[in-house]
Write a protein that holds these residues in place. Sequence first.
Motif, PDB file in Angstrom:
ATOM      1  N   VAL A  22       0.893  -1.096  -0.073  1.00  0.00           N
ATOM      2  CA  VAL A  22       0.025  -0.038   0.054  1.00  0.00           C
ATOM      3  C   VAL A  22       0.804   1.210   0.058  1.00  0.00           C
ATOM      4  N   SER A  23       1.951   1.540   0.721  1.00  0.00           N
ATOM      5  CA  SER A  23       2.811   2.497   0.925  1.00  0.00           C
ATOM      6  C   SER A  23       3.427   2.919  -0.413  1.00  0.00           C
ATOM      7  N   HIS A  24       3.824   1.826  -1.214  1.00  0.00           N
ATOM      8  CA  HIS A  24       4.511   2.162  -2.344  1.00  0.00           C
ATOM      9  C   HIS A  24       3.633   2.057  -3.729  1.00  0.00           C
ATOM     10  N   ARG A  25       2.316   1.863  -3.372  1.00  0.00           N
ATOM     11  CA  ARG A  25       1.375   1.947  -4.546  1.00  0.00           C
ATOM     12  C   ARG A  25       1.600   0.750  -5.406  1.00  0.00           C
ATOM     13  N   LEU A  26       1.557  -0.263  -4.840  1.00  0.00           N
ATOM     14  CA  LEU A  26       1.756  -1.462  -5.641  1.00  0.00           C
ATOM     15  C   LEU A  26       0.849  -2.360  -5.811  1.00  0.00           C
ATOM     16  N   THR A  27      -0.402  -1.778  -5.621  1.00  0.00           N
ATOM     17  CA  THR A  27      -1.585  -2.965  -5.520  1.00  0.00           C
ATOM     18  C   THR A  27      -2.131  -3.476  -7.015  1.00  0.00           C
ATOM     19  N   GLU A  28      -1.617  -2.591  -7.952  1.00  0.00           N
ATOM     20  CA  GLU A  28      -1.892  -3.189  -9.101  1.00  0.00           C
ATOM     21  C   GLU A  28      -0.793  -4.046  -9.731  1.00  0.00           C
ATOM     22  N   ARG A  29       0.296  -4.254  -9.165  1.00  0.00           N
ATOM     23  CA  ARG A  29       1.390  -5.210  -9.595  1.00  0.00           C
ATOM     24  C   ARG A  29       1.540  -6.320  -8.479  1.00  0.00           C
ATOM     25  N   ILE A  30       1.477  -6.137  -7.436  1.00  0.00           N
ATOM     26  CA  ILE A  30       1.522  -7.021  -6.289  1.00  0.00           C
ATOM     27  C   ILE A  30       0.270  -7.397  -5.503  1.00  0.00           C
ATOM     28  N   ARG A  31      -0.278  -8.609  -5.528  1.00  0.00           N
ATOM     29  CA  ARG A  31      -1.539  -8.988  -5.077  1.00  0.00           C
ATOM     30  C   ARG A  31      -1.168  -9.952  -3.920  1.00  0.00           C
ATOM     31  N   LEU A  32      -1.932  -9.929  -2.892  1.00  0.00           N
ATOM     32  CA  LEU A  32      -2.023 -10.762  -1.555  1.00  0.00           C
ATOM     33  C   LEU A  32      -3.399 -11.560  -1.685  1.00  0.00           C
ATOM     34  N   HIS A  33      -3.311 -13.161  -2.275  1.00  0.00           N
ATOM     35  CA  HIS A  33      -4.373 -13.646  -2.253  1.00  0.00           C
ATOM     36  C   HIS A  33      -4.751 -14.551  -1.129  1.00  0.00           C
ATOM     37  N   GLY A  34      -3.759 -14.658  -0.090  1.00  0.00           N
ATOM     38  CA  GLY A  34      -4.002 -15.117   0.937  1.00  0.00           C
ATOM     39  C   GLY A  34      -4.035 -16.827   0.888  1.00  0.00           C
ATOM     40  N   ARG A  35      -4.656 -17.573   2.071  1.00  0.00           N
ATOM     41  CA  ARG A  35      -4.428 -18.917   2.030  1.00  0.00           C
ATOM     42  C   ARG A  35      -5.460 -19.537   1.118  1.00  0.00           C
ATOM     43  N   VAL A  36      -4.648 -20.601   0.181  1.00  0.00           N
ATOM     44  CA  VAL A  36      -5.494 -21.352  -0.765  1.00  0.00           C
ATOM     45  C   VAL A  36      -5.166 -22.857  -0.513  1.00  0.00           C
ATOM     46  N   THR A  37      -6.006 -23.661  -1.177  1.00  0.00           N
ATOM     47  CA  THR A  37      -5.583 -25.199  -1.054  1.00  0.00           C
ATOM     48  C   THR A  37      -4.242 -25.211  -2.061  1.00  0.00           C
ATOM     49  N   GLN A  38      -3.855 -26.619  -1.820  1.00  0.00           N
ATOM     50  CA  GLN A  38      -2.778 -26.925  -2.508  1.00  0.00           C
ATOM     51  C   GLN A  38      -3.116 -27.079  -4.061  1.00  0.00           C
ATOM     52  N   ALA A  39      -4.360 -27.506  -4.337  1.00  0.00           N
ATOM     53  CA  ALA A  39      -4.914 -27.702  -5.781  1.00  0.00           C
ATOM     54  C   ALA A  39      -4.893 -26.353  -6.384  1.00  0.00           C
ATOM     55  N   GLU A  40      -5.375 -25.328  -5.716  1.00  0.00           N
ATOM     56  CA  GLU A  40      -5.546 -23.852  -6.097  1.00  0.00           C
ATOM     57  C   GLU A  40      -4.486 -23.339  -6.415  1.00  0.00           C
ATOM     58  N   CYS A  41      -3.356 -23.608  -5.529  1.00  0.00           N
ATOM     59  CA  CYS A  41      -1.844 -23.110  -5.812  1.00  0.00           C
ATOM     60  C   CYS A  41      -1.191 -23.493  -6.966  1.00  0.00           C
ATOM     61  N   LEU A  42      -1.563 -24.886  -7.273  1.00  0.00           N
ATOM     62  CA  LEU A  42      -0.869 -25.606  -8.517  1.00  0.00           C
ATOM     63  C   LEU A  42      -1.728 -25.061  -9.736  1.00  0.00           C
ATOM     64  N   ARG A  43      -3.091 -24.832  -9.561  1.00  0.00           N
ATOM     65  CA  ARG A  43      -3.610 -24.209 -10.940  1.00  0.00           C
ATOM     66  C   ARG A  43      -2.963 -22.878 -11.105  1.00  0.00           C
ATOM     67  N   ALA A  44      -2.874 -22.085  -9.972  1.00  0.00           N
ATOM     68  CA  ALA A  44      -2.195 -20.693 -10.265  1.00  0.00           C
ATOM     69  C   ALA A  44      -1.023 -20.870 -10.808  1.00  0.00           C
ATOM     70  N   MET A  45      -0.303 -21.499 -10.432  1.00  0.00           N
ATOM     71  CA  MET A  45       1.246 -21.897 -11.131  1.00  0.00           C
ATOM     72  C   MET A  45       1.205 -22.010 -12.355  1.00  0.00           C
ATOM     73  N   THR A  46       0.204 -22.796 -12.874  1.00  0.00           N
ATOM     74  CA  THR A  46       0.120 -22.982 -14.380  1.00  0.00           C
ATOM     75  C   THR A  46      -0.239 -21.989 -15.277  1.00  0.00           C
ATOM     76  N   THR A  47      -0.720 -20.723 -14.711  1.00  0.00           N
ATOM     77  CA  THR A  47      -0.639 -19.526 -15.486  1.00  0.00           C
ATOM     78  C   THR A  47       0.384 -18.445 -15.463  1.00  0.00           C
ATOM     79  N   ALA A  48       1.163 -18.856 -14.539  1.00  0.00           N
ATOM     80  CA  ALA A  48       2.285 -17.905 -14.155  1.00  0.00           C
ATOM     81  C   ALA A  48       3.533 -18.148 -15.035  1.00  0.00           C
ATOM     82  N   ASP A  49       4.639 -17.265 -15.219  1.00  0.00           N
ATOM     83  CA  ASP A  49       5.687 -17.534 -15.949  1.00  0.00           C
ATOM     84  C   ASP A  49       6.900 -17.827 -15.050  1.00  0.00           C
ATOM     85  N   ALA A  50       7.024 -17.566 -13.694  1.00  0.00           N
ATOM     86  CA  ALA A  50       8.103 -18.209 -13.241  1.00  0.00           C
ATOM     87  C   ALA A  50       7.773 -18.005 -11.459  1.00  0.00           C
TER      88      ALA A  50
END
Length: 849
Positions: free
Chosen positions: A273-301
């Motif tokens: 918030v202090s560096h106005r990064l909400t558009e670039r850095i997002r906190l999604h909170g706790r997720v299941t392992q399956a949800e984390c794996l699905r998120a990984m499949t859409t990322a670059d690294a």
Amino acid sequence: MHIAMFVDYHPGTLGGVQTAIAAQRRGLERAGHRVTLFVAPAPGFRSGDPNVVELHAFSIPAVNGFAVVLPTRRNAALIDAVFAARGPVDVVHTQSTYGVAIAGLKAARRHRIPLVHSAQSRDDVFLEHNSPAPYPAALALRALHGRYVPHRQHMPRRVETRAARHAWWTIVGQAEAADRVITPTGHFADLLRRHGLTRPIRVISNGVDDALLDDLVPSERPAGGPLRLIWCGRLSAEKRLLEAIEAVRRSDDCTLDVYGDGDLRGAAAGVIVSHRLTERIRLHGRVTQAECLRAMTTADALLFPSDGFDTQGMVLLEAVAAGLPIIYCDPALDETVPAGGGVRTPDASVTGLIETIAKLAADRTAVTDMRGVLAEQRNSVRQSRHIDALVETYRQAADPAAPLPLPRSLAEIPAAPGELPILGHSVRALSDAPGFVRALPRLGPIVRVRFGSKNGYLLTTPELVREVQLGPAEFDREDLREAIADVAGGSVNVLRGEEHKLRRRMIAPSLRQTRLAEYAEAAADIANAWSAGLPAGQRLNLMDEAHGLVLDTVSSTLFQADFGTAARREIRDSVPWLLSQVIVRTALPPRIRRLRVLANHRWQRKANHLRGAVGAVIAEYRRRDQDFNDVISALIRHTDAETGATLDDEHIIDEAILMLAGGVGSMASLAGWLWHEVVRHPEIAHRLYTELDAVIGASDVRPEHLPRLPYLKQTVAEVIRYWGPWISAANSTSDITIGELTIPAGSPIMFSPYMVQHDARYFRDPDAFDPSRWDPEHAEETAKLASLSFGVGRRRCLGDHFAMLEIALASAALLNRWRPTPVAGYRVRASNRDFVLSPSALPVVLHPR
């Protein structure tokens, strides 16, 4: 099998250990095994799973969000009731270090159930990053843990904080109490051993639940746009989330999605918030392992900046499963990240992270290439691939005598405990050779030993020793050759290949049976004269006498001619000290050895004097040109039948000094040990005296008496078994393949006759000095495989028959005339200033018989 797992975290809480245990549990259950999980309670989490048993928490605040459990009577009663209701339990598997794991350890011992412990957490680093007062916290933790688990292990000194050292006492103490230890990576196994762990360790990777992988459908990654980075895991200081956020803040053309929860969530949100990064850095909170794996499949690294903490990192395995390239900092994680599937930052700094992110953002083809590599590795992280190894470890814990499996890669080879920076294992080996080598067999069939910067591999079973030594591989002894170059750097024991074979052929005639008969006559004369000249009723050191006798015998065998007197005098003056330095010079790294300026100067001076004296004798032999029925005559006059080659003076000097060094050190030590065993075993002494009286009587001993002295020969054989060389080493000149393992060319390959010959798997009651084990009805079974004192194969000692002959003649001459009795305070220590352990002193008084 029914496995009772104990872990200090509730399965509903967030963390890599919890994820790994869940995958193990499901993998075991799919393979037909039962798992009961004992855990700490967690407010707000109720699994409703009948196979999860929550222990009673202590009424103090939670630590890092986890309830504190103590191994109380109440918890012991609960565990016992579950064992009774759900039993029988075949193995207890502890997966943490604290109260629940201690309760599991106690339950295993109470019910006499095999205990396996998984060590996979860097509690030392965790405390350093998360406790406001790491040292008091680590000290308190050690004190509390030590109330329940003995901390008896030796903890080598290492460069680390006081807090870390106390934390390691707890980590290793818990593992040392188990029957078998599992670690997910080889580098962490090595770290455990360097902190004193001696229990058998098996490296078994964690894995990702097969069902999750089967359900995982790769998402279409959108083309173009910024580099999409992802973070998955606990938001804790040791994971370096804030450093990751700072690196992304200072990088262009990238975003970061953070999945997970923990103590740093508020601090991370404040920075964003202090560096106005909400558009670039997002906190999604706790997720299941399956949800984390699905998120990984859409990322670059994956951004994984942990440094010096993660022993493997479940998130790394999940990234491999999702085909997600990895940005990481810790060199130790090279073992987990597939080659070509990730990129390691130049260092762990924020600047290093920024540099790596910028390169990937500018070169998307590198990202594509890494995805291709990871696609081929996806199935390697399946939990099912590791279940067989896990079950095999359980069975080994139930049967401690069961052999450990051969490692399949260099990373799986366990390291010997006690390694120091720069020096490796040199100090430990030189300070306590017997204790050092005898601790190695339980680590596995092959153990890594480091002298200086070079890794060596010690074979702990006679089967492996014979397989390697009798196989096609060639060996050299470059380390020994370099250490003794000034004295005997061209002798047969440091040559290799065809040169070694030719030299063995050329010196063998000097030790053939007809020559040995002549040497035996001379040796008997010298032994009888020596024994007759010993003083009665006076204190003397039999080790001094042994060295003098053997020096005279070996040098006289080399030089029968009367003009060898000066050389024999130089041998007496120089050889004992030179011998004491060989093992030190060989064990120390060259750069350390070069710092021993005074010792090196003395070494050079004595080596020059000795070579000069022996060379002068050889020159005189050549001038006189006659056979004096000794070793030098045989070496000078022999011509190889296959090649027509002869030995020049320098070659003969090398071989003569080798025979002196190899003979004097080992034969004097073994003779001394035989006399020591006679002094401390009256029953053995009585049998020997009776046999000597019946065969020799009042006359002098002669070589022809020996065939009629079977008990003396058995005693000599037992001395050679009991006090065999503590180390033998050579360098492989080509790759060596053992099962699935390949040891690279140039590696030192070692074995320890002393270790094998004190292993109960090969010799009954191995710590008992018992000549009767060599009775004809027993000798064949014990000697056939495990007797290694004189080496194996092409490098077997050529002087073995002469050594046994000399020890027998010297002992017969002494014991037929004298009865040695110990002086007050008689105490013998084993010194390892040679490859054969030597008695420090043998203070006795001789009484006529």
